[in-house]
Design a protein around this motif. Structure first.
Motif, PDB file in Angstrom:
ATOM      1  N   PHE A  29       0.813  -1.222   0.000  1.00  0.00           N
ATOM      2  CA  PHE A  29       0.000   0.000   0.000  1.00  0.00           C
ATOM      3  C   PHE A  29       0.842   1.266   0.000  1.00  0.00           C
ATOM      4  N   SER A  30       1.934   1.274   0.751  1.00  0.00           N
ATOM      5  CA  SER A  30       2.735   2.492   0.862  1.00  0.00           C
ATOM      6  C   SER A  30       3.430   2.850  -0.443  1.00  0.00           C
ATOM      7  N   GLY A  31       3.463   1.937  -1.379  1.00  0.00           N
ATOM      8  CA  GLY A  31       4.101   2.197  -2.661  1.00  0.00           C
ATOM      9  C   GLY A  31       3.149   2.717  -3.726  1.00  0.00           C
ATOM     10  N   TYR A  32       1.934   3.002  -3.309  1.00  0.00           N
ATOM     11  CA  TYR A  32       0.907   3.411  -4.266  1.00  0.00           C
ATOM     12  C   TYR A  32       0.387   4.816  -3.959  1.00  0.00           C
ATOM     13  N   VAL A  33       0.128   5.560  -5.026  1.00  0.00           N
ATOM     14  CA  VAL A  33      -0.669   6.775  -4.953  1.00  0.00           C
ATOM     15  C   VAL A  33      -2.129   6.331  -5.003  1.00  0.00           C
ATOM     16  N   MET A  34      -2.949   6.916  -4.147  1.00  0.00           N
ATOM     17  CA  MET A  34      -4.368   6.566  -4.103  1.00  0.00           C
ATOM     18  C   MET A  34      -5.213   7.758  -4.527  1.00  0.00           C
ATOM     19  N   GLY A  35      -6.262   7.471  -5.243  1.00  0.00           N
ATOM     20  CA  GLY A  35      -7.115   8.548  -5.725  1.00  0.00           C
ATOM     21  C   GLY A  35      -8.585   8.224  -5.583  1.00  0.00           C
ATOM     22  N   TRP A  36      -9.395   9.269  -5.606  1.00  0.00           N
ATOM     23  CA  TRP A  36     -10.849   9.155  -5.657  1.00  0.00           C
ATOM     24  C   TRP A  36     -11.333   9.845  -6.929  1.00  0.00           C
ATOM     25  N   PHE A  37     -12.208   9.187  -7.618  1.00  0.00           N
ATOM     26  CA  PHE A  37     -12.864   9.725  -8.805  1.00  0.00           C
ATOM     27  C   PHE A  37     -14.368   9.551  -8.623  1.00  0.00           C
ATOM     28  N   ARG A  38     -15.143  10.238  -9.457  1.00  0.00           N
ATOM     29  CA  ARG A  38     -16.589  10.064  -9.389  1.00  0.00           C
ATOM     30  C   ARG A  38     -17.185  10.152 -10.785  1.00  0.00           C
ATOM     31  N   ILE A  51      -3.712  11.308  -3.238  1.00  0.00           N
ATOM     32  CA  ILE A  51      -2.792  11.433  -2.104  1.00  0.00           C
ATOM     33  C   ILE A  51      -1.610  10.506  -2.310  1.00  0.00           C
ATOM     34  N   ARG A  52      -0.423  11.047  -2.049  1.00  0.00           N
ATOM     35  CA  ARG A  52       0.798  10.243  -2.173  1.00  0.00           C
ATOM     36  C   ARG A  52       0.996   9.432  -0.903  1.00  0.00           C
ATOM     37  N   TRP A  53       1.947   8.509  -0.933  1.00  0.00           N
ATOM     38  CA  TRP A  53       2.111   7.558   0.160  1.00  0.00           C
ATOM     39  C   TRP A  53       2.358   8.239   1.500  1.00  0.00           C
ATOM     40  N   SER A  54       3.066   9.373   1.468  1.00  0.00           N
ATOM     41  CA  SER A  54       3.433  10.050   2.714  1.00  0.00           C
ATOM     42  C   SER A  54       2.221  10.670   3.404  1.00  0.00           C
ATOM     43  N   GLY A  55       1.176  10.921   2.646  1.00  0.00           N
ATOM     44  CA  GLY A  55      -0.022  11.517   3.209  1.00  0.00           C
ATOM     45  C   GLY A  55      -0.029  13.023   3.242  1.00  0.00           C
ATOM     46  N   ASP A  56       1.111  13.647   3.010  1.00  0.00           N
ATOM     47  CA  ASP A  56       1.162  15.101   3.095  1.00  0.00           C
ATOM     48  C   ASP A  56       1.228  15.767   1.729  1.00  0.00           C
ATOM     49  N   ASP A  57       1.087  15.013   0.686  1.00  0.00           N
ATOM     50  CA  ASP A  57       1.080  15.538  -0.672  1.00  0.00           C
ATOM     51  C   ASP A  57      -0.249  15.148  -1.301  1.00  0.00           C
ATOM     52  N   THR A  58      -1.113  16.139  -1.460  1.00  0.00           N
ATOM     53  CA  THR A  58      -2.459  15.877  -1.957  1.00  0.00           C
ATOM     54  C   THR A  58      -2.830  16.853  -3.062  1.00  0.00           C
ATOM     55  N   SER A  59      -3.844  16.499  -3.804  1.00  0.00           N
ATOM     56  CA  SER A  59      -4.368  17.373  -4.845  1.00  0.00           C
ATOM     57  C   SER A  59      -5.870  17.166  -4.923  1.00  0.00           C
ATOM     58  N   ILE A  70      -8.910  14.250   1.668  1.00  0.00           N
ATOM     59  CA  ILE A  70      -8.434  12.887   1.458  1.00  0.00           C
ATOM     60  C   ILE A  70      -7.348  12.593   2.487  1.00  0.00           C
ATOM     61  N   SER A  71      -7.346  11.365   2.995  1.00  0.00           N
ATOM     62  CA  SER A  71      -6.328  10.948   3.949  1.00  0.00           C
ATOM     63  C   SER A  71      -6.094   9.455   3.781  1.00  0.00           C
ATOM     64  N   ARG A  72      -4.997   8.980   4.347  1.00  0.00           N
ATOM     65  CA  ARG A  72      -4.698   7.557   4.230  1.00  0.00           C
ATOM     66  C   ARG A  72      -4.061   7.053   5.509  1.00  0.00           C
ATOM     67  N   ASP A  73      -4.269   5.767   5.760  1.00  0.00           N
ATOM     68  CA  ASP A  73      -3.656   5.089   6.892  1.00  0.00           C
ATOM     69  C   ASP A  73      -2.870   3.912   6.327  1.00  0.00           C
ATOM     70  N   ASN A  74      -1.572   4.078   6.209  1.00  0.00           N
ATOM     71  CA  ASN A  74      -0.742   3.039   5.596  1.00  0.00           C
ATOM     72  C   ASN A  74      -0.660   1.779   6.461  1.00  0.00           C
ATOM     73  N   ALA A  75      -0.901   1.918   7.755  1.00  0.00           N
ATOM     74  CA  ALA A  75      -0.892   0.749   8.635  1.00  0.00           C
ATOM     75  C   ALA A  75      -2.133  -0.112   8.431  1.00  0.00           C
ATOM     76  N   LYS A  76      -3.239   0.525   8.047  1.00  0.00           N
ATOM     77  CA  LYS A  76      -4.503  -0.197   7.858  1.00  0.00           C
ATOM     78  C   LYS A  76      -4.841  -0.420   6.390  1.00  0.00           C
ATOM     79  N   ASN A  77      -3.999   0.083   5.497  1.00  0.00           N
ATOM     80  CA  ASN A  77      -4.258  -0.038   4.059  1.00  0.00           C
ATOM     81  C   ASN A  77      -5.604   0.568   3.657  1.00  0.00           C
ATOM     82  N   THR A  78      -5.863   1.748   4.175  1.00  0.00           N
ATOM     83  CA  THR A  78      -7.110   2.422   3.830  1.00  0.00           C
ATOM     84  C   THR A  78      -6.852   3.853   3.378  1.00  0.00           C
ATOM     85  N   VAL A  79      -7.727   4.322   2.520  1.00  0.00           N
ATOM     86  CA  VAL A  79      -7.742   5.725   2.120  1.00  0.00           C
ATOM     87  C   VAL A  79      -9.169   6.219   2.305  1.00  0.00           C
TER      88      VAL A  79
END
Length: 128
Positions: A29-38, A51-59, A70-79
């Motif tokens: 999970f930490s190696g992936y950028v995660m996104g939301w679309f609609r 959101i990038r893996w670090s969580g502090d780089d978003t658009s 948008i936020s992510r929890d790399n320990a829980k594999n959730t965005v």
């Protein structure tokens, strides 16, 4: 095999809030950028947030900036996507997506073709 499962959609009145969660499995999970679309009925799928893996780089898309987070929890594999001040125009199926991270500005991942893996979507309906 990558699996993305969205939850948290539903029906809400205008001005209300919802929190969407995407649970990811089958990937580092930490190696992936995660996104939301609609995608709204009769419209093309559009970018919402990434959101990038670090969580502090978003658009964010301009239409949701200052209302969605948008936020992510790399320990829980959730965005997650926290949505406030929802409006009828936010009504759509919301999709979670994953893309292998690489160098580049975060805005790179506002394009749907950057994402290889997608969830099945969760419906968000905002009534006026």
């Amino acid at each position: 095999q990558v699996q993305l499962v969205e939850s948290g959609g539903g029906l809400v009145q205008a001005g209300g809030s919802l929190r969407l969660v995407c649970a990811a499995s089958g990937l580092t999970f930490s190696g992936y950028v995660m996104g939301w679309f609609r995608q709204a009925p009769g419209k093309e799928r559009e970018f919402v947030a990434t959101i990038r893996w670090s969580g502090d780089d978003t658009s964010y898309a301009d239409s949701v900036k200052d209302r969605f987070t948008i936020s992510r929890d790399n320990a829980k594999n959730t965005v997650s996507l926290q949505m406030v001040s929802l409006q009828p125009e936010d009504t759509a199926v919301y999709y979670c997506a994953a893309a292998l991270s690489r160098l580049g500005p975060i805005t790179t991942w506002s394009k749907s073709y950057e994402y290889a893996d997608w969830g099945q979507g969760t419906q968000v309906t905002v009534s006026s």
